[in-house]
Enzyme design. Structure first.
Site, PDB file in Angstrom:
ATOM      1  N   GLU A  14      37.004 -34.607 102.308  1.00 50.75           N
ATOM      2  CA  GLU A  14      37.211 -35.795 101.493  1.00 50.75           C
ATOM      3  C   GLU A  14      36.841 -37.014 102.329  1.00 50.75           C
ATOM      4  O   GLU A  14      37.396 -37.237 103.409  1.00 50.75           O
ATOM      5  CB  GLU A  14      38.669 -35.885 101.031  1.00 50.75           C
ATOM      6  CG  GLU A  14      39.025 -37.165 100.301  1.00 50.75           C
ATOM      7  CD  GLU A  14      38.299 -37.324  98.973  1.00 50.75           C
ATOM      8  OE1 GLU A  14      38.260 -38.447  98.451  1.00 50.75           O
ATOM      9  OE2 GLU A  14      37.768 -36.321  98.458  1.00 50.75           O
ATOM     10  N   CYS A  62      43.663 -41.736  98.071  1.00 50.76           N
ATOM     11  CA  CYS A  62      42.969 -40.462  98.049  1.00 50.76           C
ATOM     12  C   CYS A  62      43.247 -39.728  96.754  1.00 50.76           C
ATOM     13  O   CYS A  62      44.347 -39.835  96.203  1.00 50.76           O
ATOM     14  CB  CYS A  62      43.414 -39.611  99.239  1.00 50.76           C
ATOM     15  SG  CYS A  62      42.593 -38.008  99.336  1.00 50.76           S
ATOM     16  N   CYS A  65      44.815 -35.786  98.152  1.00 53.39           N
ATOM     17  CA  CYS A  65      46.219 -35.742  98.581  1.00 53.39           C
ATOM     18  C   CYS A  65      47.170 -36.101  97.433  1.00 53.39           C
ATOM     19  O   CYS A  65      48.371 -36.019  97.594  1.00 53.39           O
ATOM     20  CB  CYS A  65      46.435 -36.705  99.746  1.00 53.39           C
ATOM     21  SG  CYS A  65      45.354 -36.393 101.149  1.00 53.39           S
ATOM     22  N   HIS A  69      50.693 -40.176  99.378  1.00 51.26           N
ATOM     23  CA  HIS A  69      50.693 -41.598  99.717  1.00 51.26           C
ATOM     24  C   HIS A  69      51.667 -42.368  98.821  1.00 51.26           C
ATOM     25  O   HIS A  69      52.322 -43.311  99.275  1.00 51.26           O
ATOM     26  CB  HIS A  69      49.289 -42.175  99.604  1.00 51.26           C
ATOM     27  CG  HIS A  69      48.373 -41.730 100.696  1.00 51.26           C
ATOM     28  ND1 HIS A  69      48.472 -42.199 101.985  1.00 51.26           N
ATOM     29  CD2 HIS A  69      47.347 -40.839 100.700  1.00 51.26           C
ATOM     30  CE1 HIS A  69      47.549 -41.629 102.734  1.00 51.26           C
ATOM     31  NE2 HIS A  69      46.852 -40.793 101.974  1.00 51.26           N
ATOM     32  N   ARG A 488      47.959 -32.410 105.495  1.00 53.83           N
ATOM     33  CA  ARG A 488      47.080 -32.574 106.653  1.00 53.83           C
ATOM     34  C   ARG A 488      47.807 -33.097 107.880  1.00 53.83           C
ATOM     35  O   ARG A 488      47.206 -33.205 108.940  1.00 53.83           O
ATOM     36  CB  ARG A 488      45.921 -33.505 106.286  1.00 53.83           C
ATOM     37  CG  ARG A 488      44.933 -32.860 105.328  1.00 53.83           C
ATOM     38  CD  ARG A 488      44.008 -33.873 104.679  1.00 53.83           C
ATOM     39  NE  ARG A 488      43.018 -33.227 103.844  1.00 53.83           N
ATOM     40  CZ  ARG A 488      43.230 -32.852 102.575  1.00 53.83           C
ATOM     41  NH1 ARG A 488      44.410 -33.073 102.012  1.00 53.83           N
ATOM     42  NH2 ARG A 488      42.294 -32.251 101.875  1.00 53.83           N
ATOM     43  N   CYS A 559      41.546 -40.978 103.301  1.00 53.94           N
ATOM     44  CA  CYS A 559      42.871 -41.465 103.679  1.00 53.94           C
ATOM     45  C   CYS A 559      42.802 -42.388 104.891  1.00 53.94           C
ATOM     46  O   CYS A 559      43.522 -43.380 104.978  1.00 53.94           O
ATOM     47  CB  CYS A 559      43.795 -40.289 103.998  1.00 53.94           C
ATOM     48  SG  CYS A 559      44.143 -39.202 102.610  1.00 53.94           S
TER      49      CYS A 559
END
Length: 577
Positions: A14, A62, A65, A69, A488, A559
């Site tokens: 990404e 993102c 994800c 966030h 991650r 990100c």
């Protein structure tokens, strides 16, 4: 003869990442440089906004994800305002985060990372009957008949003969570093396709709890998920027995796929690549902020994943982590296209600045000046040391802290491969850790679900705490950090609130910790260090070795670096040759 190898962009991630590597006369990587090639700007967007709205903007950092966030942002505001949440809200958050882990890890293994190890074209040579025998020898997974594998092989053959590999395009097929026999390749390709269908069901949990996916809804002070004890009527707009039953069914599907497909495939594939347990270590330091609280409190003793720092591979000692301590967490910009009021000193995120200062090449594909600034990523450090975050850090932290389920599954897996615990400090150790923690979290999810159901049956329907929702009750100044163990790695959002508005906002994300450039002392980050650990390129024009190690981190550069500059000007061009 030394050679400069440039991979731009790294695909199947990404965002946009450029890797430059210098090889010696034998083709071994001597120096490596990681460059994020898009500017970061979310902090600029959030200034001056209502803190309660920050999550809706931050969550869109993102699309892979999805929720992490948003939830880290919500937690930052809750920390700043000393805002507790009900136990039901925490359990719902745990289930949603756990779902994100398992969905993300399975998708990464099969759809982003598998083509580094699996030769799709080789699968055409496989005997479907032999593939069935292989699959049944390692798992009880239902899709294991000769006819099933024959059908998959026929579909892949059609793609290859058409010259349009589609989802399987851009692989280095035929590379001598591919070691799986045709039958193992066919099995992996079949499970690649199964995972595509499986993931569509898994994300329904986010839609049930959060209204949609990606980017489900959240709320400062809890969750926007009203609970109904009815089976109809009000249940149509709230969480009812019907929705809860569906969630339970999905959790069972997740557990079955992890146990019957993901874990066996990882062990089977890794058994052919044991040499990759001896390269790609990185910096040897690991950090976690911790996550999955058992209730709505911030008591670190109640976190499933503990917080702390492991230094120099030493699993016998864990250093305590304080995210609010300026002497522990700092971001440096010595080799980044940012400026700190004309200085390059490290700043704690509460004092962080987002002053763009691009000094890189103007022409596409011009070589980076790595002696100067060469990335839009900053360089976070813990007490001045680079640290790795992510699945490997979490598994090591659980192992070092004595978590018995982690020790049991890690030891059992390594025993099957004939490897010691030290093998985890590697490219494949990183990949295996992602699988192991999927199993650990999948096993936890039913417990969170059952606790939620028990609370509801006992009459506790609370999902939101309205205290401090009124800005008139807020202090004139407040600051807080929202931390979350994203798939991650360690994710932190820092917020400074003044006069009821956001005065400063900084997100320090997993790929910033892992993919950041060198610091002012020349210290390399985890990506760069991992590539400089025992990597020899067989063919610089097909840098499979670089892809394997970089993909083992599951990069998410959207990100770490995102958004164009404030005037919408183009900053860099990316061209795939």
């Amino acid at each position: 003869m030394n050679q400069r190898v440039v991979v731009d962009p790294i695909t199947r991630i990404e965002g946009h990442l450029r890797i430059e590597a210098e090889t010696d006369a034998n083709g071994k990587i001597a120096q490596a440089y990681s460059s994020g090639t898009m500017v970061r700007g979310i902090e600029l967007i959030l200034r001056g906004r209502d803190p309660r709205d920050a999550w809706a903007f931050a969550q869109r950092i993102c699309g892979v994800c999805t929720l992490v966030h948003g939830l880290a942002s919500v937690r930052a505001v809750e920390d700043a305002l000393k805002y507790d949440i009900p136990a039901n809200a925490q359990l719902i958050r745990n289930i949603m985060i756990g779902t994100q882990y398992i969905h993300d890890h399975v998708m990464h293994f099969y759809h982003l990372h598998a083509l580094d190890w699996v030769d799709v074209v080789s699968a055409l040579k496989a005997d479907p009957a032999a593939t069935s025998t292989l699959a049944q020898s390692i798992s009880t997974y239902k899709n294991s008949s000769p006819g099933y594998f024959s059908d998959v092989q026929r579909r892949v053959k059609g793609l290859v003969e058409s010259g349009q590999l589609g989802i399987f395009a851009n692989g280095f097929y035929g590379h001598p570093e591919f070691k799986l026999p045709p039958e193992a390749n066919l099995m992996a390709v079949a499970h690649y396709l199964d995972a595509l269908a499986w993931q569509r069901e898994v994300v329904k949990i986010h839609a049930i709890f959060g209204g949609k996916n990606p980017h489900p809804n959240f709320l400062v002070g809890g969750m926007p998920t009203p609970i109904s004890s009815a089976s109809g009527g009000a249940a149509a707009t709230s969480l009812s027995i019907v929705g809860l039953s569906q969630i339970r069914e999905i959790i069972v599907k997740m557990q079955d796929f992890v146990n019957q497909v993901y874990v066996p495939d990882t062990i089977a594939i890794a058994s052919f690549y044991k040499d990759w347990f001896k390269r790609g270590e990185g910096v040897g330091n690991f950090m976690t902020c911790g996550d999955f609280p058992s209730d709505g409190s911030k008591d670190k003793a109640k976190l499933l994943i503990p917080s702390g720092v492991i230094l120099n591979r030493d699993l016998s000692h864990i250093e305590p982590l304080d995210l609010n301590d300026p002497s522990q967490v700092q971001e440096f910009v010595d080799h980044s296209w940012y400026d700190y009021d004309g200085d390059k000193k490290g700043l704690h995120p509460y004092d962080g600045q987002t002053n763009l200062n691009y000094t890189g090449p103007k022409a596409p594909y011009a070589q980076l000046d790595t002696d100067k600034e060469y990335s839009w990523l900053k360089s976070p450090r813990w007490r001045g040391k680079p640290v790795e975050v992510g699945p490997l850090a979490r598994v090591l932290m659980l192992y070092a802290s004595g978590h018995e389920p982690t020790k049991d599954i890690a030891n059992a897996t390594l025993s099957k491969l004939g490897l010691p615990i030290e093998a985890m400090f590697s490219t494949l150790g990183r990949t295996a850790s992602r699988t192991l923690e999927s199993k650990i979290i999948a096993d936890q999810m039913m417990g969170w679900y059952e606790n939620l159901v028990a609370n509801i049956k006992a009459g506790d329907l609370s999902v939101h705490n309205e205290a401090k929702w009124n800005p008139n009750d807020w202090p004139s100044e407040a600051k807080g950090v929202g931390f979350l163990e994203a798939p991650r790695g360690m994710l932190t959002h820092y917020i400074v609130i003044k006069d009821k508005k956001i005065a400063n906002y900084q997100a320090v994300v997993p790929s910033t910790w892992n993919a950041g450039p060198r610091d002012g002392n020349g210290g390399v980050g985890p990506y760069e260090a991992a590539l400089m650990d025992n990597h020899t390129l067989f063919d610089p024009k097909q840098p499979l070795e670089i892809q394997r190690t970089i993909h083992s981190f599951d990069p998410c550069l959207a990100c770490a670096v995102h958004v164009s500059d404030p005037d919408g000007e183009e900053l860099v061009q990316i061209k795939i040759q």
